[in-house]
Structure formats: structure tokens, C-alpha cells
Design a protein around this motif. Structure first.
Motif, PDB file in Angstrom:
ATOM      1  N   LEU A  30       0.828  -1.198   0.000  1.00 47.67           N
ATOM      2  CA  LEU A  30       0.000   0.000   0.000  1.00 47.67           C
ATOM      3  C   LEU A  30       0.869   1.258   0.000  1.00 47.67           C
ATOM      4  O   LEU A  30       0.560   2.247  -0.680  1.00 47.67           O
ATOM      5  CB  LEU A  30      -0.952  -0.006   1.192  1.00 47.67           C
ATOM      6  N   SER A  31       1.960   1.239   0.730  1.00 54.30           N
ATOM      7  CA  SER A  31       2.888   2.379   0.726  1.00 54.30           C
ATOM      8  C   SER A  31       3.528   2.554  -0.647  1.00 54.30           C
ATOM      9  O   SER A  31       3.727   3.682  -1.115  1.00 54.30           O
ATOM     10  CB  SER A  31       3.977   2.188   1.788  1.00 54.30           C
ATOM     11  N   ALA A  32       3.861   1.428  -1.303  1.00 55.39           N
ATOM     12  CA  ALA A  32       4.438   1.510  -2.642  1.00 55.39           C
ATOM     13  C   ALA A  32       3.460   2.148  -3.619  1.00 55.39           C
ATOM     14  O   ALA A  32       3.840   2.968  -4.465  1.00 55.39           O
ATOM     15  CB  ALA A  32       4.848   0.115  -3.122  1.00 55.39           C
ATOM     16  N   ILE A  33       2.177   1.789  -3.506  1.00 53.07           N
ATOM     17  CA  ILE A  33       1.159   2.397  -4.377  1.00 53.07           C
ATOM     18  C   ILE A  33       1.062   3.887  -4.099  1.00 53.07           C
ATOM     19  O   ILE A  33       0.995   4.706  -5.025  1.00 53.07           O
ATOM     20  CB  ILE A  33      -0.200   1.703  -4.162  1.00 53.07           C
ATOM     21  N   ARG A  34       1.061   4.258  -2.824  1.00 53.33           N
ATOM     22  CA  ARG A  34       0.957   5.667  -2.452  1.00 53.33           C
ATOM     23  C   ARG A  34       2.145   6.474  -2.969  1.00 53.33           C
ATOM     24  O   ARG A  34       2.003   7.635  -3.376  1.00 53.33           O
ATOM     25  CB  ARG A  34       0.862   5.791  -0.937  1.00 53.33           C
ATOM     26  N   ASP A  35       3.334   5.877  -2.964  1.00 48.97           N
ATOM     27  CA  ASP A  35       4.559   6.612  -3.291  1.00 48.97           C
ATOM     28  C   ASP A  35       4.967   6.511  -4.754  1.00 48.97           C
ATOM     29  O   ASP A  35       5.980   7.098  -5.145  1.00 48.97           O
ATOM     30  CB  ASP A  35       5.710   6.093  -2.416  1.00 48.97           C
ATOM     31  N   THR A  36       4.219   5.774  -5.555  1.00 50.51           N
ATOM     32  CA  THR A  36       4.537   5.616  -6.975  1.00 50.51           C
ATOM     33  C   THR A  36       3.498   6.359  -7.803  1.00 50.51           C
ATOM     34  O   THR A  36       2.344   5.923  -7.870  1.00 50.51           O
ATOM     35  CB  THR A  36       4.556   4.134  -7.375  1.00 50.51           C
ATOM     36  N   PRO A  37       3.847   7.481  -8.405  1.00 53.58           N
ATOM     37  CA  PRO A  37       2.853   8.266  -9.145  1.00 53.58           C
ATOM     38  C   PRO A  37       2.429   7.577 -10.435  1.00 53.58           C
ATOM     39  O   PRO A  37       3.186   7.529 -11.398  1.00 53.58           O
ATOM     40  CB  PRO A  37       3.575   9.582  -9.420  1.00 53.58           C
ATOM     41  N   ARG A  38       1.223   7.045 -10.455  1.00 50.64           N
ATOM     42  CA  ARG A  38       0.760   6.349 -11.659  1.00 50.64           C
ATOM     43  C   ARG A  38       0.739   7.286 -12.867  1.00 50.64           C
ATOM     44  O   ARG A  38       0.903   6.848 -14.012  1.00 50.64           O
ATOM     45  CB  ARG A  38      -0.630   5.766 -11.423  1.00 50.64           C
ATOM     46  N   ALA A  39       0.553   8.572 -12.611  1.00 45.86           N
ATOM     47  CA  ALA A  39       0.522   9.541 -13.715  1.00 45.86           C
ATOM     48  C   ALA A  39       1.812   9.543 -14.516  1.00 45.86           C
ATOM     49  O   ALA A  39       1.824   9.968 -15.679  1.00 45.86           O
ATOM     50  CB  ALA A  39       0.250  10.942 -13.169  1.00 45.86           C
ATOM     51  N   ARG A  40       2.896   9.066 -13.936  1.00 45.45           N
ATOM     52  CA  ARG A  40       4.173   8.985 -14.652  1.00 45.45           C
ATOM     53  C   ARG A  40       4.280   7.735 -15.522  1.00 45.45           C
ATOM     54  O   ARG A  40       5.278   7.558 -16.222  1.00 45.45           O
ATOM     55  CB  ARG A  40       5.323   8.986 -13.646  1.00 45.45           C
ATOM     56  N   PHE A  41       3.261   6.886 -15.472  1.00 43.51           N
ATOM     57  CA  PHE A  41       3.325   5.605 -16.177  1.00 43.51           C
ATOM     58  C   PHE A  41       2.128   5.400 -17.100  1.00 43.51           C
ATOM     59  O   PHE A  41       1.740   4.265 -17.378  1.00 43.51           O
ATOM     60  CB  PHE A  41       3.416   4.459 -15.161  1.00 43.51           C
ATOM     61  N   VAL A  42       1.546   6.508 -17.562  1.00 41.40           N
ATOM     62  CA  VAL A  42       0.463   6.444 -18.552  1.00 41.40           C
ATOM     63  C   VAL A  42       0.783   7.442 -19.656  1.00 41.40           C
ATOM     64  O   VAL A  42       1.548   8.387 -19.451  1.00 41.40           O
ATOM     65  CB  VAL A  42      -0.908   6.762 -17.921  1.00 41.40           C
ATOM     66  N   PRO A  43       0.214   7.261 -20.847  1.00 38.60           N
ATOM     67  CA  PRO A  43       0.403   8.248 -21.914  1.00 38.60           C
ATOM     68  C   PRO A  43      -0.072   9.630 -21.470  1.00 38.60           C
ATOM     69  O   PRO A  43      -1.001   9.760 -20.661  1.00 38.60           O
ATOM     70  CB  PRO A  43      -0.446   7.698 -23.059  1.00 38.60           C
ATOM     71  N   ALA A  44       0.557  10.674 -22.017  1.00 39.05           N
ATOM     72  CA  ALA A  44       0.259  12.049 -21.605  1.00 39.05           C
ATOM     73  C   ALA A  44      -1.224  12.381 -21.727  1.00 39.05           C
ATOM     74  O   ALA A  44      -1.780  13.119 -20.907  1.00 39.05           O
ATOM     75  CB  ALA A  44       1.087  13.019 -22.439  1.00 39.05           C
ATOM     76  N   ALA A  45      -1.889  11.834 -22.720  1.00 40.81           N
ATOM     77  CA  ALA A  45      -3.306  12.138 -22.932  1.00 40.81           C
ATOM     78  C   ALA A  45      -4.198  11.601 -21.819  1.00 40.81           C
ATOM     79  O   ALA A  45      -5.356  12.018 -21.698  1.00 40.81           O
ATOM     80  CB  ALA A  45      -3.768  11.585 -24.272  1.00 40.81           C
ATOM     81  N   TYR A  46      -3.662  10.687 -20.996  1.00 39.87           N
ATOM     82  CA  TYR A  46      -4.482  10.055 -19.967  1.00 39.87           C
ATOM     83  C   TYR A  46      -4.012  10.377 -18.551  1.00 39.87           C
ATOM     84  O   TYR A  46      -4.438   9.722 -17.593  1.00 39.87           O
ATOM     85  CB  TYR A  46      -4.509   8.541 -20.179  1.00 39.87           C
ATOM     86  N   VAL A  47      -3.179  11.386 -18.404  1.00 40.40           N
ATOM     87  CA  VAL A  47      -2.684  11.756 -17.077  1.00 40.40           C
ATOM     88  C   VAL A  47      -3.844  12.069 -16.131  1.00 40.40           C
ATOM     89  O   VAL A  47      -3.824  11.697 -14.955  1.00 40.40           O
ATOM     90  CB  VAL A  47      -1.711  12.945 -17.179  1.00 40.40           C
ATOM     91  N   SER A  48      -4.865  12.734 -16.627  1.00 42.42           N
ATOM     92  CA  SER A  48      -5.982  13.123 -15.761  1.00 42.42           C
ATOM     93  C   SER A  48      -6.757  11.915 -15.242  1.00 42.42           C
ATOM     94  O   SER A  48      -7.459  12.011 -14.227  1.00 42.42           O
ATOM     95  CB  SER A  48      -6.929  14.062 -16.508  1.00 42.42           C
ATOM     96  N   ALA A  49      -6.628  10.782 -15.921  1.00 44.93           N
ATOM     97  CA  ALA A  49      -7.326   9.559 -15.499  1.00 44.93           C
ATOM     98  C   ALA A  49      -6.456   8.648 -14.654  1.00 44.93           C
ATOM     99  O   ALA A  49      -6.920   7.592 -14.204  1.00 44.93           O
ATOM    100  CB  ALA A  49      -7.821   8.789 -16.722  1.00 44.93           C
ATOM    101  N   ALA A  50      -5.217   9.036 -14.418  1.00 47.85           N
ATOM    102  CA  ALA A  50      -4.266   8.134 -13.757  1.00 47.85           C
ATOM    103  C   ALA A  50      -4.658   7.816 -12.324  1.00 47.85           C
ATOM    104  O   ALA A  50      -4.297   6.759 -11.805  1.00 47.85           O
ATOM    105  CB  ALA A  50      -2.859   8.743 -13.791  1.00 47.85           C
ATOM    106  N   GLY A  51      -5.381   8.698 -11.672  1.00 53.81           N
ATOM    107  CA  GLY A  51      -5.759   8.462 -10.283  1.00 53.81           C
ATOM    108  C   GLY A  51      -7.024   7.665 -10.108  1.00 53.81           C
ATOM    109  O   GLY A  51      -7.454   7.430  -8.973  1.00 53.81           O
ATOM    110  N   THR A  52      -7.623   7.223 -11.203  1.00 53.20           N
ATOM    111  CA  THR A  52      -8.834   6.412 -11.114  1.00 53.20           C
ATOM    112  C   THR A  52      -8.483   4.936 -11.267  1.00 53.20           C
ATOM    113  O   THR A  52      -7.534   4.581 -11.963  1.00 53.20           O
ATOM    114  CB  THR A  52      -9.853   6.813 -12.203  1.00 53.20           C
ATOM    115  N   ASP A  53      -9.268   4.091 -10.639  1.00 54.01           N
ATOM    116  CA  ASP A  53      -8.994   2.650 -10.651  1.00 54.01           C
ATOM    117  C   ASP A  53      -9.560   2.015 -11.917  1.00 54.01           C
ATOM    118  O   ASP A  53     -10.469   1.179 -11.876  1.00 54.01           O
ATOM    119  CB  ASP A  53      -9.594   2.009  -9.401  1.00 54.01           C
TER     120      ASP A  53
END
Length: 229
Positions: A30-53
Motif C-alpha cells: 500500500l505504501s508503494a502504491i501511495r509513493d509511486t505516481p501512476r501519472a508517470r506511467f500512462v500516456p500524456a493524454a491520460y494523465v488526468s485519469a491516472a488516479g482512477t482505478d
């Protein structure tokens, strides 16, 4: 102009809550998920959706794995920090980054060269130094770096590829979606003297097919989203 990419924050906290809701209780994970920004691992067009499951598209008919499903699959590996992990299917490297926080070494095999290049860049930008991304046929594993303490397969096939079994050390765990592609049961196994023993069911999900010498022979069939509900 490039879209701004947020640092870890409220969006990643939402992913932690989603993982908890699915039953994940491992605080290291859970700490790894919190500390790893998913927004850095999606295409630029989908950054706004990176925080959704939810999965997001990667091109080539591929999508990212749903974050809560990533969490469940990693949780099933029961990592303690000392392991060498083999990952089959890198995508943009989000799951790779999480594994790298939880294990000593991660080797990931991606069949699509442009996705592998992007994953390497994403991991390097986040300072991940204990993960290697290799282009190749994931169904063959990487025997030169075996044995592995854990294997996670991010694509579906009715059977576990035999090379992955032989490259897993006795007592090691393997997680794979078992099925035809599009309607899977994610299963967890353990290597024993007899071979591979099924430990149990993780979750039902939909994955793309696993292609390769010990997987499906071609991409003629339509791809289905990796990790959708």
C-alpha cells in the motif's frame, strides 16, 4: 506543450483506497502504491485519469492493468524484499515500479519494443535502478537470469508456459490469468518438487492474450482490455 504530471498525492491515495477495498492489507504494498505516481506511467493524454482505478489505453490494442488488480496480483506473490522477480508484460512500467519497491531485483519482458522503450524511460525518470526491461517472448522467460523467486504474468493463456515453471525456484510463487483472453481467473501457484501446485484463486478479470512460443500463436483474434472488470 507537455501536460504537467503530478507528484504522488491525493490521486494515488485514491488508488490505495481502491486496493484496500479489494482486500489488500500488506502495508508495504500500500505504501508503494501511495509513493509511486501512476501519472508517470500512462500516456500524456491520460494523465488526468491516472488516479482512477481503471485501465487506460497504451496503443497496439493494449491497456494498462487496473491498479487494484495490479495490487491483488502483487499481493498474491507474498514478497518480503529479498526476491528476484520475473514479470511478463511490462506495458508502461507501473507494475514494474511497484515490484521494484518490494523486491531486490525485477526483470521484465515486453514483446513490443516501443512499449519497452517507454517503460525504461519511465522507470529511469523515477530513479528505479533495480529493474531491467527486455524485449522478447515472455513465454520463454529469461533463463540466463534464472532462477526467480516469483513470476507474474500479465496476459492470459489456458496453461502456464513450461519455461516459466522451470525458471521458478522451488518454493517460489507464480501468478497468472488462466483462460482464453477476455474471461480469466487469476491463479496463484507454488513450485514444488512435483512441478507447479495451485494455491488458489485471486480474482476474475479480463486480460489480453499471451502470445509466443508457449502461448497463442498469432494476434489474429481481437484483443480485449488487459485488466478490465
Amino acid at each position: 506543450m507537455p501536460r504537467p504530471v503530478p507528484a504522488p498525492g491525493a490521486a494515488d491515495d485514491d488508488l490505495v483506497r481502491a486496493a484496500r477495498a479489494m482486500g489488500v492489507r500488506d502495508e508495504r504494498l500500500l505504501s508503494a502504491i501511495r509513493d509511486t505516481p501512476r501519472a508517470r506511467f500512462v500516456p500524456a493524454a491520460y494523465v488526468s485519469a491516472a488516479g482512477t482505478d481503471t485501465p487506460v489505453p497504451l496503443g497496439h490494442g493494449q491497456v494498462t492493468t487496473q491498479p487494484s488488480l495490479v495490487a491483488l496480483m502483487i499481493h498474491a506473490l507474498a514478497l518480503n524484499g529479498d526476491e528476484r522477480v520475473l514479470e511478463i508484460g511490462t506495458g508502461y512500467g507501473y507494475q514494474t515500479a511497484l515490484l521494484a519497491r518490494l523486491a531486490a531485483r525485477v526483470v521484465s519482458v515486453e514483446r513490443l519494443p516501443d512499449l519497452a522503450r517507454r517503460a525504461r524511460a519511465n522507470l529511469a525518470a523515477q530513479g528505479v535502478r533495480n529493474a531491467e526491461v527486455v524485449v522478447g517472448d515472455g513465454t520463454l522467460g529469461l533463463p540466463d537470469q534464472a532462477p526467480y523467486d516469483a513470476v507474474v504474468v500479465c496476459a492470459a493463456h489456458p496453461e502456464v508456459p513450461p519455461p516459466l515453471v522451470t525458471q521458478l525456484r522451488p518454493g517460489g510463487r507464480l501468478v497468472q490469468p488462466i483462460g482464453p483472453g477476455g474471461a480469466e481467473e487469476v491463479e496463484v501457484y507454488e513450485r514444488s518438487e512435483r512441478g507447479l501446485d495451485r494455491l488458489g484463486f485471486v480474482v476474475a478479470a479480463r486480460f489480453v492474450r499471451l502470445y509466443g512460443a508457449h502461448g497463442f500463436p498469432s494476434e489474429a483474434a481481437p484483443l480485449t482490455p488487459r485488466g478490465g472488470p
